[in-house]
Design an enzyme around this catalytic site. Sequence first.
Site, short mmCIF file in Angstrom:
data_model
loop_
_atom_site.label_atom_id
_atom_site.label_comp_id
_atom_site.label_asym_id
_atom_site.label_seq_id
_atom_site.Cartn_x
_atom_site.Cartn_y
_atom_site.Cartn_z
N CYS A 171 0.85 -1.18 0.00
CA CYS A 171 0.00 0.00 0.00
C CYS A 171 0.89 1.23 0.00
O CYS A 171 1.89 1.29 0.72
CB CYS A 171 -0.88 -0.03 1.25
SG CYS A 171 -1.97 1.39 1.40
N HIS B 96 -9.36 -3.64 -2.05
CA HIS B 96 -8.32 -2.93 -1.28
C HIS B 96 -8.67 -1.44 -1.20
O HIS B 96 -8.62 -0.83 -0.13
CB HIS B 96 -6.97 -3.14 -1.97
CG HIS B 96 -5.81 -2.43 -1.32
ND1 HIS B 96 -4.77 -3.10 -0.72
CD2 HIS B 96 -5.53 -1.11 -1.18
CE1 HIS B 96 -3.90 -2.21 -0.24
NE2 HIS B 96 -4.33 -1.00 -0.52
N GLU B 97 -9.04 -0.85 -2.34
CA GLU B 97 -9.36 0.59 -2.36
C GLU B 97 -10.65 0.89 -1.59
O GLU B 97 -10.72 1.89 -0.88
CB GLU B 97 -9.47 1.10 -3.81
CG GLU B 97 -8.18 1.00 -4.60
CD GLU B 97 -6.95 1.53 -3.86
OE1 GLU B 97 -7.03 2.60 -3.22
OE2 GLU B 97 -5.90 0.87 -3.91
N HIS C 229 -10.12 1.25 2.02
CA HIS C 229 -9.64 2.59 2.42
C HIS C 229 -10.80 3.53 2.72
O HIS C 229 -10.70 4.39 3.60
CB HIS C 229 -8.78 3.22 1.31
CG HIS C 229 -7.36 2.77 1.32
ND1 HIS C 229 -6.51 2.95 2.39
CD2 HIS C 229 -6.62 2.16 0.36
CE1 HIS C 229 -5.32 2.47 2.10
NE2 HIS C 229 -5.35 1.98 0.87
#
Length: 191
Positions: free
Chosen positions: A118, A161-162, A165
């Site tokens: 990341c 993954h995004e 966030h």
Amino acid sequence: MYLMKDITRDGNPVLRKRAAKVKFPLSKEDQDLAKNMMKYLEVSQDPELCKKYKLRAGVGLAAPQVDVSEQMAAVLVPPLEEDDDHQNNKPLFKDVIINPVIVSESVQYAALTEGEGCLSVDKDVPGYVPRHDRITLRYQDVNGQKHQVRLKGYPAIVCQHEIDHLHGMLFYDHINKQNPFKAPEGTIMIN
């Protein structure tokens, strides 16, 4: 364009906050945010420019990673080397995803053999990050147009993954604390 100095690092509270929904039509600031996040990915994936600007290569960049707590992320998954599309250099997935929601996901898990990294996490955190192998993603683009796409394998992993966030999660939250290289049974390992 964003540089490494603009990337929010692990420890900053914005990375652990639930991001706010984005309103349409996009403000000038949000339009610039979308453009600059995608530009970072494009430049970071060009080996010469990446070196010139001292960037870390990335395939995704979420707004909280540039200190903006909004539900927006740029995703640029390049073609795989052995992919048929590699000849025309068409990315596996490229868009700025706004207010994204995963509407369905497979029971089957997948994980990257080398683990995940990341841009906001400077240290190497070894271990498998189990993700859903297939997802159906609903989002809006920068024009407010609604999209629903089905993603599988690497592009699905990148989008999850995004989206993490945007919910205040980091990839290492998914790693098995007792046994980092233990993944759920039947997990597809992706090189």
